[in-house]
Design an enzyme around this catalytic site. Structure first.
Site, short mmCIF file in Angstrom:
data_model
loop_
_atom_site.label_atom_id
_atom_site.label_comp_id
_atom_site.label_asym_id
_atom_site.label_seq_id
_atom_site.Cartn_x
_atom_site.Cartn_y
_atom_site.Cartn_z
N GLY A 83 0.83 -1.20 0.00
CA GLY A 83 0.00 0.00 0.00
C GLY A 83 0.86 1.24 0.00
N SER A 84 0.34 2.31 0.55
CA SER A 84 1.04 3.59 0.51
C SER A 84 2.16 3.64 1.54
CB SER A 84 0.05 4.73 0.77
OG SER A 84 -0.37 4.74 2.13
N THR A 85 3.16 4.46 1.26
CA THR A 85 4.28 4.63 2.18
C THR A 85 3.85 5.21 3.53
OG1 THR A 85 5.92 4.76 0.41
CG2 THR A 85 6.49 5.82 2.50
N GLY A 121 2.43 2.42 5.46
CA GLY A 121 3.50 1.49 5.77
C GLY A 121 4.32 1.92 6.96
N GLU A 168 5.73 -3.46 0.95
CA GLU A 168 5.86 -3.14 -0.49
C GLU A 168 5.06 -1.87 -0.70
OE1 GLU A 168 5.54 -2.32 -3.92
OE2 GLU A 168 4.07 -3.92 -4.18
N CYS A 190 2.50 0.72 -8.60
CA CYS A 190 3.59 1.35 -7.85
C CYS A 190 4.91 1.31 -8.59
CB CYS A 190 3.72 0.69 -6.48
SG CYS A 190 3.89 -1.11 -6.55
#
Length: 498
Positions: free
Chosen positions: A249-251, A254, A271, A305
């Site tokens: 997903g999104s940073t 994360g 990831e 991504c």
């Protein structure tokens, strides 16, 4: 409306039988919930169906089942049985591929052509890969004997399953993301709680019925949840009975997961986002580069991504390349994803489309040139393929992930400058280079800090190739032998030789 743990939105409602309905898989049973939430077709805005809205109680039950299955059954130690179950899963996925294909087109908005690649058919092959890898993997490594205090000591290392895995996937490639996590974890001997994205719950929940009805995977080994709520995902990442967290997903999310997992020192695989650069060297064919760049950014409407969203071009050829890319992008067929002639479908939601449009408008305000696109298309949540030229490499549009069909063209002066710009990012997921000289391109690639890299269109995506990123694009690798290792612990043994 509530914000989800992967940045998407969903609306909870009362249980309904309209459209496609799916069930949770908890401890070997397919179960429903009192509340469901709607899943929408992004090409029309219509409801595709409803998914069970799992809460903390269901997540707790799933984790408890996975813990029991890991601690009290032979799943983690019976490699041959695990391989057989993976064989069954592979065959069941192939047998149900057409149903999954139509559901993926309707719920994900993925063009039919992509379902014959990375949206569906290719991910299914990951299951076969891990079944085969499992059968030829040794879980013991002999280190030989050493003498200690006058006696010989035999040493060896055993690879053990890491334990209970909490796996959370994003909406853009739900089957691929699930298959990059689930088969490897099962091959390693782990048990799993898998949570689908709120925007695409039905595709992930379809796996629940396939596993329950067509495999001998024991109760509790695989549990699959869908939810419009934040709490179940939070529980999965903090629960003391969870040993490994794997998230795509999104940073920003994360980072929160990593911080939450730190309290119990869970193993974390992330990831995350990317802002990958495609470098066109001065000896590259302009027409070929334009085709490659345009079709890459339009793949799944830019919702990938690892897609190359920055196009780095020689300053002297900037205008020429921009003109070629614009010409291609203006003719990319987009529309109804069920049409086999369509290459680009919609973005996942109106919320995401608004985000994309706002970023494009800010980029223009900051000095970028809007060459083509920058328009919403209704009905559904379509956004025209968009090209921005003369982009400042430090601007928002060059630094932040858009997750839409928006390509930013950035000029460079020489090879060193191109490498500098490509590495000028908090991300490091992927990238590419186009050159008349393969060796020159490879040399450039070795200087780019990313986990994957394509030279002259080379395809790195395959079940046996590790995938993951540097920097804020994540931690760890999935797929390949490296993906199996993410779900294993190493135990060193020694015994005195008598």
């Amino acid at each position: 409306m509530s914000v989800q743990d992967n940045g998407s939105t969903a609306v909870a409602d009362d249980a309904t039988s309209s459209g496609v309905t799916k069930r949770l898989l908890i401890d070997g049973e397919l179960v429903t919930t009192e509340r469901t939430f709607a899943s929408y077709n992004p090409a029309t805005g219509d409801v595709v169906g409803h998914a069970p809205d799992a809460g903390v109680e269901e997540a707790e039950a799933a984790i408890k089942a996975a813990r029991r299955a890991f601690d009290t059954t032979t799943w983690s130690t019976d490699a041959e049985f695990r391989a057989t179950c993976l064989d069954q899963l592979y065959q069941a996925l192939r047998d149900n591929a057409e149903e999954l294909r139509e559901l993926t087109i309707a719920e994900v908005g993925a063009p039919r052509i992509l379902t014959h690649g990375n949206q569906l058919d290719a991910p299914i092959e990951i299951v076969k890969y891990y079944a085969e890898l499992l059968r030829k993997t040794s879980f013991t490594e002999e280190l030989g004997e050493v003498e200690f205090r006058g006696q010989p000591h035999r040493r060896w290392v055993e690879k053990e399953a890491a334990g209970v895995v909490a796996a959370i996937v994003a909406y853009n490639y739900p089957t691929q993301l699930a298959m990059a996590k689930l088969p490897a974890a099962l091959a390693a001997g782990c048990t799993v709680v898998l949570k689908g994205a709120p925007d695409t719950p039905l595709v992930t929940q379809a796996l629940a019925e396939i596993i329950a009805n067509h495999t001998d995977i024991p109760a509790g080994v695989v549990n699959i949840l869908s939810s419009s709520q934040i709490a179940p995902g939070e529980l999965m990442t903090t629960h003391p009975d969870v040993d490994v967290v794997t998230f795509t997903g999104s940073t920003p999310v994360g980072k929160k997961i990593m911080a939450a997992a730190a309290d119990s020192l869970k193993r974390v695989f992330l990831e995350l986002g990317g802002k990958s650069a495609l470098i066109v060297l001065d000896d590259a064919d302009v027409a070929t580069a334009a085709q490659f760049a345009a079709f890459s950014i339009c793949s799944h409407a830019g919702q990938g991504c690892a897609l190359t969203t920055r196009l780095l071009v020689p300053r002297a050829k900037h205008d020429e390349i921009v003109a070629h890319v614009a010409g291609v992008m203006q003719h990319v067929p987009f529309g109804d994803p069920s049409d086999p002639k369509i290459y680009m479908g919609p973005v996942i939601s109106e919320k995401q489309r608004e985000k994309i449009d706002a970023m494009v408008k800010r980029a223009v305000d900051e000095g970028a040139t809007l060459v083509t696109g920058g328009e919403k298309v209704d009905p559904g949540w379509f956004y025209k393929p968009t090209l921005l030229a003369n982009v400042d490499p430090d601007s928002e549009i060059a630094q932040e992930e858009v997750f839409g069909p928006v390509l930013a063209v950035i000029p460079f002066d020489d090879d060193d400058h191109a490498v500098e710009i490509a590495n000028n990012s908090k991300y490091g997921l992927s990238g590419g280079v186009l050159s008349a000289d393969d060796e020159r391109g490879i040399a450039i690639g070795r200087r780019i800090r990313t986990g994957t890299f394509s030279v002259n269109g080379g395809n790195y995506f395959s079940p046996d190739v590790p995938f993951g990123g540097y920097k804020q694009s994540g931690i760890g690798r999935e797929m390949g032998a490296a993906g199996l290792a993410e779900f294993q612990q190493l135990k060193a043994f020694s015994v005195v030789v008598k």
